[in-house]
Design a protein around this motif. Structure first.
Motif, short mmCIF file in Angstrom:
data_model
loop_
_atom_site.label_atom_id
_atom_site.label_comp_id
_atom_site.label_asym_id
_atom_site.label_seq_id
_atom_site.Cartn_x
_atom_site.Cartn_y
_atom_site.Cartn_z
N ASP A 46 0.85 -1.67 0.21
CA ASP A 46 0.06 0.36 -0.14
C ASP A 46 0.43 1.36 -0.15
N GLN A 75 2.03 2.46 -4.07
CA GLN A 75 0.90 2.54 -4.84
C GLN A 75 0.96 4.15 -5.46
N ASN A 123 -0.84 6.87 1.35
CA ASN A 123 -0.77 5.82 1.59
C ASN A 123 -1.55 5.60 3.34
#
Length: 113
Positions: A80, A83, A88
């Protein structure tokens, strides 16, 4: 062993005996062997091979997998955070540089070996 390799360490002992007889050596291990394709071998096969005169063992496949497994685990743990550059689970404005810095995943690979 990985792939289609069928390792048979008994061949090492048989070869030592054959060579010893052919050259008339008193040494029960007249040859020094390299164990190609050692990745995935059992501890017993490795010990057997060493006893038969193996002085070097190639374990590239195991080494590559160990490194990759560390990189893979890093990506899974910080998925996560990987990305985008910003945003986040800690907040939409939180930077991710310390997670996507390649030195971090490479270090995880090195540490897993």
């Amino acid at each position: 062993a990985p792939g289609n390799v069928d390792l048979q360490p008994i061949i090492l002992y048989n070869s030592q005996k054959y060579i010893q007889e052919k050259i008339g050596s008193d040494d029960d291990k007249p040859m020094k062997f390299v164990f190609h394709g050692g990745s995935g071998s059992s501890v017993e096969d490795i010990q057997y091979a060493i006893g038969a005169g193996v002085i070097k063992m190639n374990i590239d496949t195991d080494t590559q997998w160990a490194f990759w497994d560390g990189v893979r685990a890093y990506e899974a743990k910080y998925h996560d955070y990987l990305q985008g550059q910003i945003g986040n689970p800690e907040g939409d404005d939180k930077p991710n540089k310390k997670y996507y810095d390649p030195r971090m995943s490479l270090r995880a690979g090195e540490e897993s070996m």
